[in-house]
Motif scaffolding. Sequence first.
Motif, mmCIF file in Angstrom:
data_model
loop_
_atom_site.group_PDB
_atom_site.id
_atom_site.type_symbol
_atom_site.label_atom_id
_atom_site.label_comp_id
_atom_site.label_asym_id
_atom_site.label_seq_id
_atom_site.Cartn_x
_atom_site.Cartn_y
_atom_site.Cartn_z
ATOM 1 N N LEU A 225 0.673 -1.164 -0.030
ATOM 2 C CA LEU A 225 -0.030 -0.004 0.042
ATOM 3 C C LEU A 225 0.856 1.156 0.041
ATOM 4 N N SER A 226 1.949 1.326 0.624
ATOM 5 C CA SER A 226 2.769 2.310 0.393
ATOM 6 C C SER A 226 3.311 2.576 -0.716
ATOM 7 N N TYR A 260 -12.779 -3.265 5.387
ATOM 8 C CA TYR A 260 -11.640 -4.230 4.621
ATOM 9 C C TYR A 260 -10.496 -3.007 4.245
ATOM 10 N N THR A 261 -10.785 -2.004 3.730
ATOM 11 C CA THR A 261 -9.666 -1.023 3.308
ATOM 12 C C THR A 261 -8.917 -0.634 4.570
ATOM 13 N N ALA A 262 -9.810 -0.124 5.693
ATOM 14 C CA ALA A 262 -9.335 0.195 6.827
ATOM 15 C C ALA A 262 -8.244 -0.826 7.633
ATOM 16 N N ALA A 267 -2.905 -2.613 8.663
ATOM 17 C CA ALA A 267 -1.767 -3.634 8.888
ATOM 18 C C ALA A 267 -0.440 -3.242 8.111
ATOM 19 N N ALA A 268 -0.389 -2.205 7.211
ATOM 20 C CA ALA A 268 0.669 -1.802 6.471
ATOM 21 C C ALA A 268 1.799 -1.232 7.323
ATOM 22 N N PRO A 269 2.875 -1.488 7.110
ATOM 23 C CA PRO A 269 4.170 -1.190 7.865
ATOM 24 C C PRO A 269 4.047 0.414 8.034
ATOM 25 N N THR A 270 4.686 1.111 9.063
ATOM 26 C CA THR A 270 4.644 2.348 9.308
ATOM 27 C C THR A 270 6.216 2.741 9.724
ATOM 28 N N LEU A 271 6.510 3.743 9.519
ATOM 29 C CA LEU A 271 7.758 4.273 9.973
ATOM 30 C C LEU A 271 7.890 5.201 11.433
ATOM 31 N N ILE A 283 -6.201 -3.091 13.103
ATOM 32 C CA ILE A 283 -7.510 -3.534 12.982
ATOM 33 C C ILE A 283 -7.456 -5.008 12.414
ATOM 34 N N PRO A 284 -7.362 -5.908 13.455
ATOM 35 C CA PRO A 284 -7.351 -7.494 12.977
ATOM 36 C C PRO A 284 -8.439 -8.033 12.222
#
Length: 343
Positions: A225-226, A260-262, A267-271, A283-284
Motif C-alpha cells: 500500500l505504501s 476492509y480497506t481500513a 496492517a501496512a508497515p509504518t515508520l 484492525i485485526p
Amino acid sequence: MPETTLERTPDAAPSGAPLLDVTGVRKTFRSGRGRLTALDGVDLRLGRGETLGLVGESGCGKSTLARVLLRLERPDAGTVRFDGVDPFALRGRELLAWRRRVQMVFQDPFASLNARMSAADIIGEPWRTHRDVQPTAQARQRRVRELLDLVGLREGDAHRHPNEFSGGQRQRLGIARALALEPDLIVCDEPVSALDLSVQAQVLNLLADLQRRLGVSYVFISHDLSVVRHVADRVTVMYLGKVIEHGRTEEVFDRPLHPYTAALLSAAPTLDVSGEAGADREIPLRGEIPSPFDIPSGCRFRTRCWKAEDRCRDAAPPLRTRVVDGGDEPHEGLCHFPLEVAG
C-alpha cells in the motif's frame, strides 16, 4: 510497409473521455470443485496519463482483471472500452494494431526475460511481430539505443544478457521492452515486489518520469500500500472478485469508507516509532479469506468484519458515496456500515 493504425468504430471515445472504461465485467471459471467467480461486476475507469492502483489480497481477482484488460481472457458479461473501442470485437490487422497500445511489465524481471537473448534482442522482440513500427535494421538499432537511454541503461548494455544485469536493471530492461511499441497503457503487475527497497524507489521514480514524459497510463497492481500511495492517482480495492471501494488515492488512504480497506491500511508497515499509533491502530481481520468457490451471502466480507450484523448476511451492501470537496469524482464504497459518509 505502411503503418497499421487502429480505425475507430462509430462509438469511439470523444476527446476528454477515459482511456479505459470497464463496466459490469464478470468472469467465472469451472473446475472439478465447481464454479469459481473471479470477477463479479467490476467497474473501473482510467484517464490518459493517469495511474490506477489495484489492491487486495491474493485471490481477489487482480490478475484475472489484468488478463481481461490485456484481452487474454474474455469476460462472461460486461463491457471493456479502450479509447472507445471494444477490443474483443477486433480481428486481424485491427486487433494487431490494438495490441501495440497495451503492454505489460511483469513481477519477476528475470523470469520474464529470455536468458538466451541480448538486451537489444529483448527490446526489439516486439518488432518481429509489428514489423511496420521499426521497418529497417538501422531504425531498430537507433531505437534500441534511445530506449536504453530512456530507462537509464547504457548503450553498451545492448549486447549483455539478463544474467549480467542486476534485478533493478533487468526490470528497466523489461520496461524498455514494454515501451518499444509506444503503448498508451502499461499494466504493471507487482513490478517492484521482487526488488530491494532502494531499487524499488529507483524503478518507481523511473515509471513516474516516463509517465510525465510520454503521457502513458498505468494500471498498477500491488500488495504494497505504501507503493500504491506513492504512484497512484486513484485506487480500486478488490475483495473476492468485487470492487468494494474506489476513489482518489488521498481520500481512500486518509478516510477509508470500507472496513476492509481500513484493515489493510492498519496492517501496512509504518515508520512511526513513537508508539503513538499503538496497538489500537491495528484492525485485526478474523478468520481466513473465504473460498471463491463458496462466496458468503450478502456482504462477502462479513465473515471477517468486526462491524457485521444480521443485515450483512441477508442483503448485498448498498453503494455508499462520499462527495469530495473540489474533487472530480465521488469516493465510493460497498458497505452497510461505512466508516464515514459525509452528509
